[in-house]
Design a protein around this motif. Sequence first.
Motif, mmCIF file in Angstrom:
data_model
loop_
_atom_site.group_PDB
_atom_site.id
_atom_site.type_symbol
_atom_site.label_atom_id
_atom_site.label_comp_id
_atom_site.label_asym_id
_atom_site.label_seq_id
_atom_site.Cartn_x
_atom_site.Cartn_y
_atom_site.Cartn_z
ATOM 1 N N ASP B 28 0.819 -1.211 0.000
ATOM 2 C CA ASP B 28 0.000 0.000 0.000
ATOM 3 C C ASP B 28 0.860 1.271 0.000
ATOM 4 N N HIS B 29 2.046 1.192 -0.591
ATOM 5 C CA HIS B 29 2.919 2.371 -0.678
ATOM 6 C C HIS B 29 2.317 3.386 -1.633
ATOM 7 N N GLU B 30 2.398 4.664 -1.263
ATOM 8 C CA GLU B 30 1.880 5.676 -2.176
ATOM 9 C C GLU B 30 2.878 6.007 -3.281
ATOM 10 N N ASN B 31 4.166 5.833 -3.012
ATOM 11 C CA ASN B 31 5.186 6.220 -3.992
ATOM 12 C C ASN B 31 5.688 5.009 -4.768
ATOM 13 N N ASP B 51 0.928 9.044 -6.432
ATOM 14 C CA ASP B 51 -0.460 8.652 -6.181
ATOM 15 C C ASP B 51 -1.028 8.089 -7.462
ATOM 16 N N VAL B 52 -2.176 7.498 -7.336
ATOM 17 C CA VAL B 52 -2.854 6.937 -8.515
ATOM 18 C C VAL B 52 -3.068 8.036 -9.544
ATOM 19 N N LYS B 53 -2.827 7.681 -10.793
ATOM 20 C CA LYS B 53 -3.009 8.576 -11.950
ATOM 21 C C LYS B 53 -2.075 9.788 -11.919
ATOM 22 N N GLU B 69 -2.787 3.281 -12.874
ATOM 23 C CA GLU B 69 -4.241 3.256 -12.773
ATOM 24 C C GLU B 69 -4.720 2.740 -11.418
ATOM 25 N N LYS B 70 -3.898 1.919 -10.778
ATOM 26 C CA LYS B 70 -4.209 1.406 -9.442
ATOM 27 C C LYS B 70 -3.013 1.655 -8.539
ATOM 28 N N LYS B 71 -3.256 1.788 -7.258
ATOM 29 C CA LYS B 71 -2.199 2.164 -6.326
ATOM 30 C C LYS B 71 -1.065 1.147 -6.312
ATOM 31 N N GLU B 72 -1.384 -0.110 -6.479
ATOM 32 C CA GLU B 72 -0.367 -1.139 -6.331
ATOM 33 C C GLU B 72 0.430 -1.401 -7.608
ATOM 34 N N SER B 94 7.690 3.027 -1.936
ATOM 35 C CA SER B 94 7.977 3.496 -0.580
ATOM 36 C C SER B 94 6.783 4.253 -0.012
ATOM 37 N N PHE B 95 6.788 4.388 1.317
ATOM 38 C CA PHE B 95 5.980 5.388 1.990
ATOM 39 C C PHE B 95 6.780 6.685 2.014
ATOM 40 N N SER B 96 6.091 7.796 2.344
ATOM 41 C CA SER B 96 6.795 9.063 2.569
ATOM 42 C C SER B 96 6.711 9.425 4.037
ATOM 43 N N PRO B 97 7.791 9.630 4.742
ATOM 44 C CA PRO B 97 9.148 9.280 4.321
ATOM 45 C C PRO B 97 9.420 7.808 4.537
#
Lengths: 111, 111
Positions: B28-31, B51-53, B69-72, B94-97
């Motif tokens: 579930d990392h945003e980056n 982030d997505v898109k 298109e999807k977070k993963e 990664s997550f931030s930070p």
Amino acid sequence: EDKVVQSPLSLVVHEGDTVTLNCSYEVTNFRSLLWYKQEKKAPTFLFMLTSSGIEKKSGRLSSILDKKELFSILNITATQTGDSAIYLCAVPNSGNTPLVFGKGTRLSVIA
Amino acid sequence: DVKVTQSSRYLVKRTGEKVFLECVQDMDHENMFWYRQDPGLGLRLIYFSYDVKMKEKGDIPEGYSVSREKKERFSLILESASTNQTSMYLCASSFSPGPQHFGDGTRLSIL
């Protein structure tokens, strides 16, 4: 321009030796410095350093950061052939999360 | 443990082909990031996404595009492959930070 310089570029040592790898950086708004080990596949995360003078340790590997002089060292004691790898140093760039990588130090440990 | 999975370890394509490299992470990392790694040049950032898109150009985006298109999932696209795109391609998340975690890499050869 953000910059990360590693030295030496390559190193050959015998098993049991102790090695010190160097990483100097120039980046505005410093937040952290990361060390990775890369064998044949993906870089694997070793350490993330954010504070000066505080040693991080994992087994025979240790690392320390000097924010005043803008460098970090990675020490490996009692080296083994399994330590042979490319060691990468990286810092997040001034803008945001993306990492700026040094070119790496190729360590070869021979029996 | 973080798992970043790249769809292929080795890939051979011809010049002019459209090439898709896929990357999936399970934390579930945003980056997410795409790098290429070449001898003597180190790791260079192609594109990244927070982030997505959403996408941002890295240091060497020319000849590449990305899709999230999807977070993963973060895909790298070579619109019309050329021989100078022969390289090792690494995906990271990664997550931030937080440290980036890498996939095993795709060694792409363009003939």
